[in-house]
Write a protein that holds these residues in place. Structure first.
Motif, short mmCIF file in Angstrom:
data_model
loop_
_atom_site.label_atom_id
_atom_site.label_comp_id
_atom_site.label_asym_id
_atom_site.label_seq_id
_atom_site.Cartn_x
_atom_site.Cartn_y
_atom_site.Cartn_z
N ASP A 1 -0.56 -5.16 -1.07
CA ASP A 1 -0.77 -4.99 0.38
C ASP A 1 0.22 -5.80 1.22
O ASP A 1 -0.19 -6.53 2.14
CB ASP A 1 -2.20 -5.40 0.77
CG ASP A 1 -3.27 -4.72 -0.06
OD1 ASP A 1 -3.06 -3.57 -0.47
OD2 ASP A 1 -4.32 -5.36 -0.29
N SER B 1 -1.99 -9.52 -0.18
CA SER B 1 -3.25 -9.89 -0.84
C SER B 1 -2.87 -10.56 -2.17
O SER B 1 -1.83 -10.27 -2.74
CB SER B 1 -4.09 -8.66 -1.16
OG SER B 1 -4.41 -7.94 0.01
N TYR C 1 -11.54 -5.18 -6.29
CA TYR C 1 -10.60 -5.96 -5.47
C TYR C 1 -11.35 -7.18 -4.93
O TYR C 1 -11.81 -7.21 -3.79
CB TYR C 1 -10.03 -5.09 -4.34
CG TYR C 1 -9.33 -3.87 -4.89
CD1 TYR C 1 -8.15 -3.99 -5.62
CD2 TYR C 1 -9.87 -2.60 -4.73
CE1 TYR C 1 -7.53 -2.88 -6.18
CE2 TYR C 1 -9.25 -1.48 -5.27
CZ TYR C 1 -8.09 -1.63 -6.00
OH TYR C 1 -7.48 -0.53 -6.56
N MET D 1 -10.77 -10.51 -4.20
CA MET D 1 -9.79 -11.58 -3.96
C MET D 1 -10.42 -12.74 -3.17
O MET D 1 -11.31 -12.53 -2.35
CB MET D 1 -8.59 -11.03 -3.19
CG MET D 1 -7.82 -9.99 -4.00
SD MET D 1 -8.48 -8.34 -3.77
CE MET D 1 -7.32 -7.67 -2.61
N TRP E 1 -9.12 -9.08 1.79
CA TRP E 1 -8.21 -7.96 1.49
C TRP E 1 -6.94 -8.04 2.34
O TRP E 1 -6.57 -9.09 2.82
CB TRP E 1 -8.96 -6.64 1.67
CG TRP E 1 -9.93 -6.33 0.54
CD1 TRP E 1 -10.29 -7.15 -0.50
CD2 TRP E 1 -10.65 -5.10 0.33
NE1 TRP E 1 -11.18 -6.50 -1.33
CE2 TRP E 1 -11.42 -5.25 -0.86
CE3 TRP E 1 -10.73 -3.88 1.01
CZ2 TRP E 1 -12.25 -4.22 -1.35
CZ3 TRP E 1 -11.54 -2.87 0.51
CH2 TRP E 1 -12.29 -3.05 -0.66
N ALA E 2 -6.31 -6.89 2.56
CA ALA E 2 -4.96 -6.84 3.12
C ALA E 2 -4.82 -7.54 4.48
O ALA E 2 -5.46 -7.12 5.44
CB ALA E 2 -4.55 -5.38 3.26
N ILE F 1 -11.53 -2.70 7.50
CA ILE F 1 -10.52 -3.49 6.79
C ILE F 1 -9.11 -3.25 7.35
O ILE F 1 -8.92 -2.51 8.30
CB ILE F 1 -10.51 -3.12 5.29
CG1 ILE F 1 -10.23 -1.62 5.10
CG2 ILE F 1 -11.83 -3.51 4.64
CD1 ILE F 1 -9.91 -1.21 3.67
N ASP F 2 -8.13 -3.87 6.69
CA ASP F 2 -6.70 -3.59 6.85
C ASP F 2 -6.17 -3.79 8.28
O ASP F 2 -5.59 -2.86 8.88
CB ASP F 2 -6.37 -2.17 6.35
CG ASP F 2 -6.45 -2.05 4.83
OD1 ASP F 2 -6.79 -3.06 4.17
OD2 ASP F 2 -6.18 -0.96 4.29
N GLU G 1 -6.50 4.59 4.87
CA GLU G 1 -6.46 3.13 5.07
C GLU G 1 -5.01 2.72 5.30
O GLU G 1 -4.14 3.56 5.39
CB GLU G 1 -7.04 2.40 3.85
CG GLU G 1 -6.26 2.62 2.56
CD GLU G 1 -6.93 2.04 1.32
OE1 GLU G 1 -8.06 1.52 1.42
OE2 GLU G 1 -6.32 2.11 0.24
N ASP G 2 -4.78 1.40 5.45
CA ASP G 2 -3.42 0.86 5.48
C ASP G 2 -2.64 1.27 6.74
O ASP G 2 -1.58 1.89 6.65
CB ASP G 2 -2.71 1.30 4.19
CG ASP G 2 -1.24 0.91 4.14
OD1 ASP G 2 -0.86 -0.08 4.79
OD2 ASP G 2 -0.48 1.61 3.44
N THR H 1 -4.13 2.56 -5.56
CA THR H 1 -3.87 2.29 -4.14
C THR H 1 -2.39 2.36 -3.84
O THR H 1 -1.54 2.13 -4.71
CB THR H 1 -4.37 0.89 -3.71
OG1 THR H 1 -3.65 -0.10 -4.43
CG2 THR H 1 -5.86 0.75 -3.91
N HIS I 1 -0.03 0.98 -0.43
CA HIS I 1 -0.19 0.18 0.79
C HIS I 1 1.20 -0.36 1.16
O HIS I 1 1.97 -0.70 0.28
CB HIS I 1 -1.18 -0.96 0.53
CG HIS I 1 -1.60 -1.69 1.76
ND1 HIS I 1 -2.91 -1.70 2.20
CD2 HIS I 1 -0.90 -2.44 2.64
CE1 HIS I 1 -2.99 -2.43 3.31
NE2 HIS I 1 -1.77 -2.90 3.60
N HIS J 1 3.48 -1.72 -2.85
CA HIS J 1 3.11 -2.27 -4.15
C HIS J 1 2.93 -1.15 -5.16
O HIS J 1 2.75 0.01 -4.80
CB HIS J 1 1.85 -3.16 -4.06
CG HIS J 1 0.58 -2.43 -3.75
ND1 HIS J 1 -0.30 -2.82 -2.78
CD2 HIS J 1 0.02 -1.32 -4.30
CE1 HIS J 1 -1.34 -2.00 -2.75
NE2 HIS J 1 -1.17 -1.08 -3.66
N ARG K 1 -1.82 -5.73 -9.04
CA ARG K 1 -0.69 -5.05 -8.42
C ARG K 1 0.47 -6.02 -8.19
O ARG K 1 0.32 -7.22 -8.33
CB ARG K 1 -1.16 -4.43 -7.09
CG ARG K 1 -2.28 -3.42 -7.32
CD ARG K 1 -3.02 -3.03 -6.05
NE ARG K 1 -3.88 -4.10 -5.57
CZ ARG K 1 -4.67 -4.00 -4.51
NH1 ARG K 1 -4.70 -2.88 -3.81
NH2 ARG K 1 -5.42 -5.02 -4.13
#
Ligand code: FUB
Length: 325
Positions: free
Chosen positions: A17, A32, A48, A50, A85-86, A136-137, A224-225, A273, A275, A290, A302
């Protein structure tokens, strides 16, 4: 072409990400930090899992990045429970604002901000998440008129499809068939960079006839992203289609949209994924993204990469092959 293009940029940790920016003449990558864990994958994204962030600094496009160390740990985020996350980062008046998503103590994804004095961090998290945010993101976009806009949202594990008019309902589902697809969200930030200046609005992506993309259009609809950048007087909104694994682009003359679908940036990479982020550096444009090369395709392990991105004479982004190494 730089000899480090399309190569894993970080090899001692798993990273994903990448939000990349130029600050003070250098390239900074805000990824991430994927953990080296073996877990079962599911559509909720539990794999995921993290817990902290590192920042990477590149002297230029020919030099491998150096790790600036751990810049934020989930234990120092008072409102978060899991899954950082990202992220993304922006500079304003000499301060650096690091935006990140995480689940709150009730399990809802929210967007938080942490502040630092350097692009390398460390960053200190605000006591609470940014009111009015969800999902998210986060992508924080500094417009040329000095306004900053936050875009965010991701469906499935990212929970965006549970919201209608910014209100959560567990019964809501991703739109299907000819229903308009879910939209990412956009909101102007207040000058403090810690609060929204307005309720998040839908950032609508339309087809060549001006009709919103539909739920069934998985090759084009937003998943997403989100990423926003400006080239000349054109805003580019770029994003991932999730379950069909494309990175797509769209354009508008208004930061809020509607954005007209343009095409694909990158075909699927190795791993579920996809991103990205896009930046201009010394007159060239680069895509940061990624894949799962280092782990031979393990989705939650990733590695960040980059490569040059090109536009044609009309401003269309030229599609690239995600499997090319
Ligand atoms: O890294 C966790 C999630 O995977 C991100 O938030 C999504 O964009 C996808 O890359």
């Amino acid at each position: 072409m730089s000899s480090i293009e399309k190569k894993p940029l970080v090899t001692d940790l798993y990273t994903a990400d990448p939000s990349a920016h130029v600050f003070n003449g250098k390239i900074y990558i805000y990824p991430s930090h994927d953990r080296d864990i073996d877990v079962e994958n599911n559509d909720n994204g539990d794999q995921y899992d993290m817990t902290d962030y590192h920042v990477y600094e590149m002297d230029d496009e020919n030099t491998m990045p150096r790790d600036c160390g751990m810049v934020l740990d989930i234990k120092d985020i008072p409102w978060a429970s899991k899954q950082v996350w990202a992220p993304d980062c922006a500079e304003k008046d000499g301060k650096y604002y690091f935006f990140f998503p995480a689940r709150d103590k009730e399990g809802f994804f929210r967007v938080g901000v942490a502040v630092g004095d350097s692009p390398k961090g460390p960053f200190k998290a605000e006591p609470d998440y940014i009111k009015g945010t969800f999902s998210i993101d986060p992508c924080i976009f500094p417009d040329t008129d000095k306004n900053y806009y936050l875009t965010f949202g991701g469906i499935w594990g990212g929970q965006l499809d549970k919201y209608r008019n910014n209100v959560y309902n567990e019964a809501n589902k991703e739109p299907e068939g000819d229903e308009p697809a879910m939209c990412p969200k956009i909101a102007k930030m207040n000058p403090d960079m810690k609060t929204l200046a307005e309720e998040p609005k839908d950032l609508v992506i339309v087809d060549e006839n001006g009709k919103p993309l539909t739920g069934k259009d998985h090759d084009r609809r937003y998943f997403e992203d989100p990423w926003l950048f400006k080239k000349g007087d054109t805003y580019y909104f770029t994003y991932s289609t999730g379950d069909t694994h494309f990175l797509n682009w769209s354009t508008s003359k208004n930061v809020y949209g509607p954005y007209t679908f343009g095409g694909k940036i990158l075909t699927p990479v190795l791993g579920w994924t996809t991103h990205h982020s896009i930046l201009e550096y010394n007159g060239k444009w680069y895509l940061f993204y990624h894949d799962c090369e280092l782990s031979n395709g393990v989705n939650q392990k990733r590695n960040v990469k980059f490569r040059e991105l090109k536009f044609d004479a009309n401003g269309a982004i030229i599609t690239m092959d995600g499997m090319e190494r």
